[in-house]
Design an enzyme around this catalytic site. Structure first.
Site, mmCIF file in Angstrom:
data_model
loop_
_atom_site.group_PDB
_atom_site.id
_atom_site.type_symbol
_atom_site.label_atom_id
_atom_site.label_comp_id
_atom_site.label_asym_id
_atom_site.label_seq_id
_atom_site.Cartn_x
_atom_site.Cartn_y
_atom_site.Cartn_z
ATOM 1 N N ASP A 7 0.850 -1.274 0.128
ATOM 2 C CA ASP A 7 0.039 0.013 0.257
ATOM 3 C C ASP A 7 0.967 1.150 0.030
ATOM 4 O OD1 ASP A 7 0.957 0.075 2.761
ATOM 5 O OD2 ASP A 7 -0.991 0.207 3.631
ATOM 6 N N SER A 8 2.280 0.986 -0.243
ATOM 7 C CA SER A 8 2.928 2.341 -0.172
ATOM 8 C C SER A 8 2.804 2.802 -1.589
ATOM 9 C CB SER A 8 4.477 1.787 -0.173
ATOM 10 O OG SER A 8 4.775 0.567 -0.826
ATOM 11 N N ASP B 91 -1.179 -6.392 -0.418
ATOM 12 C CA ASP B 91 -1.235 -5.410 0.859
ATOM 13 C C ASP B 91 -2.760 -5.144 1.233
ATOM 14 O OD1 ASP B 91 -0.084 -4.702 3.083
ATOM 15 O OD2 ASP B 91 1.101 -3.126 2.080
ATOM 16 N N LYS C 18 -1.069 -9.502 2.900
ATOM 17 C CA LYS C 18 -0.208 -8.938 4.176
ATOM 18 C C LYS C 18 -1.203 -8.085 4.961
ATOM 19 C CE LYS C 18 2.998 -5.539 3.908
ATOM 20 N NZ LYS C 18 2.455 -4.857 4.711
ATOM 21 N N GLU D 38 -1.476 -5.555 8.477
ATOM 22 C CA GLU D 38 -0.705 -5.062 9.459
ATOM 23 C C GLU D 38 -1.296 -5.264 10.881
ATOM 24 O OE1 GLU D 38 0.032 -0.865 8.908
ATOM 25 O OE2 GLU D 38 0.780 -0.861 6.823
ATOM 26 N N GLU E 240 9.055 -4.231 10.624
ATOM 27 C CA GLU E 240 9.456 -2.834 10.057
ATOM 28 C C GLU E 240 9.682 -1.999 11.308
ATOM 29 O OE1 GLU E 240 6.547 -1.279 7.230
ATOM 30 O OE2 GLU E 240 7.825 0.685 7.314
HETATM 31 O O1 KIV Z 1 3.494 -1.172 1.714
HETATM 32 C C1 KIV Z 1 4.732 -1.416 1.586
HETATM 33 O O2 KIV Z 1 5.412 -1.089 0.778
HETATM 34 C C2 KIV Z 1 5.055 -2.535 3.007
HETATM 35 C C3 KIV Z 1 6.318 -2.925 2.673
HETATM 36 C C4 KIV Z 1 7.452 -1.696 3.166
HETATM 37 C C5 KIV Z 1 6.634 -3.737 3.577
HETATM 38 O O3 KIV Z 1 4.143 -2.871 3.475
#
Ligand code: KIV
Length: 291
Positions: free
Chosen positions: A51-52, A90, A120, A122, A189
Site C-alpha cells: 500500500d506504499s 497488501d 499481508k 498490518e 518494520e
Molecule cells: O506497503 C509496503 O510497501 C510495505 C512494505 C514496506 C513492507 O508494507
C-alpha cells in the site's frame, strides 16, 4: 525467454522452507506490469503490491487514503508482469478493520480478481480474528508488526518501535501469536536490530525486515527507494542501488533539447514512401527535397 524461465515457480511452502535451509528471502514492492516483470526477471523471491503504492506512485501523503479498488487495479497489473515470484497483496487501511466478513471478502478479491497468492495484514494480536478468518478461507497471510504505517496517527509519526523493554516484549509476543495463528511469514518494520534478532530466533516462520537490521530471514525494500526513482527524503535503512531519478531526468532533458533543435527524429527514425510514390507526390504538391 527471460532470466528466470528455467526456475520453478515460488510457492508459500518454498518461502516457509527457506528458513530451515538458511537461504535468505528477497522481497521488493512493485505496483505495475513493467516493475513486476523486471523484478521477476531479476530473480526476486516475493513481489509485494504494497500500500506504499499510495505514497510512491499515487502521490498521497501517507498510506491511509489507498482504497481496495486502487490496490486491485495495481495487483492485476503486477500479476500480468510476474511469472515466477510469489505475489502478495497488501490489505489497505479499512479493508480489514470494519468486520471479519469485510476482511475475508477483501482478501478474497486480491486472490480472485488480482491474481495474488496471499495477503499481508498490518498489526499484531489485535488482528488475530481477522487473520484466522482469512486463513480459514484458504488465503495465506503474511503478518506485519513494528512500525506499521497504517497506525501512523496512533504512533505519532513514523517512529522506530520497540525501543523500551515492555514494548519490545509486546512485539516478541505479537510475533509468536501471529505464528501460532498460522501466518507464513512476518514483516518486521522499523525495529532495532537486537529485537528483530530475538524475534527471528524465536520463530519457525521467516521474518522479512525493512529497517529492522541484519538478523531477519529476508529483506524487503520499496521499488522506487531501491532504484533512487524518487526525489523525497529516504530513511537511513534504504540502500540505493541506482539513481534512476537523475538518469530519467537527464534523458528527458536530452529529448526536449533534440525536439527543439530538430535533431529528433532522424531519417533512421522515420518511415519513408517508395521512391516513385514520393517523387510523384512531392512533384504534385510542389515540395522540394530541401523542404
Ligand atoms: O506497503 C509496503 O510497501 C510495505 C512494505 C514496506 C513492507 O508494507
Amino acid at each position: 525467454m527471460s532470466g528466470t524461465d528455467f526456475l520453478p515457480k515460488i510457492t508459500i511452502p518454498d518461502i516457509f522452507a527457506r528458513k530451515k535451509e538458511g537461504r535468505r528471502i528477497s522481497m521488493i514492492t512493485a505496483y505495475d506490469y513493467p516493475s513486476a516483470q523486471v523484478a521477476d526477471d531479476a530473480g526476486i523471491d516475493i513481489i509485494l503490491v504494497g500500500d506504499s503504492l499510495g505514497m510512491v506512485v499515487l502521490g498521497y501523503e501517507n498510506t491511509l487514503k489507498v482504497t481496495m479498488e486502487e490496490m486491485i487495479h495495481h495487483t492485476k497489473a503486477a500479476a500480468r508482469g510476474r511469472k515466477r515470484a510469489l505475489l502478495i497483496g497488501d490489505m489497505p487501511y479499512l479493508s480489514y478493520h470494519t468486520s471479519v466478513e469485510d476482511a475475508v471478502r477483501n482478501a478474497g478479491r486480491f486472490v480472485q480478481e488480482g491474481g495474488a497468492e496471499g495477503v499481508k495484514v498490518e498489526g499484531g494480536r489485535k488482528r488475530v480474528r481477522v487473520i484466522r478468518a482469512i486463513l480459514d478461507a484458504e488465503i495465506p497471510v503474511m503478518g506485519h508488526i513494528g512500525l506499521t504505517p497504517q497506525s501512523i496517527h496512533m504512533m505519532g509519526g513514523y517512529k522506530v518501535q520497540g525501543r523500551i523493554f515492555e514494548k519490545a516484549e509486546e512485539l516478541v509476543r505479537d510475533a509468536k501469536i501471529l505464528e501460532e495463528e498460522g501466518v507464513f511469514s512476518i514483516v518486521l518494520e522499523g525495529i532495532p536490530d537486537e529485537l528483530s534478532r530475538i524475534i527471528s530466533s524465536e520463530l519457525k516462520i521467516p521474518t522479512i525486515g525493512i529497517g529492522a537490521g541484519r538478523y531477519c530471514d529476508g529483506q524487503v525494500l520499496v521499488f522506487h527507494d531501491l532504484l533512487g526513482f524518487n526525489s523525497c527524503y529516504l530513511p537511513k535503512f534504504v540502500r540505493k542501488y541506482a539513481n534512476l531519478n537523475d538518469e530519467v531526468k537527464s534523458s528527458i532533458r536530452r529529448f526536449i533539447s533534440d525536439v527543439q533543435s530538430g535533431d529528433f527524429p532522424s531519417d533512421n527514425e522515420s518511415y519513408s514512401l517508395p521512391r516513385d510514390v514520393a517523387e510523384k507526390l512531392l512533384m504534385k504538391y510542389g515540395v522540394t527535397a530541401a523542404d
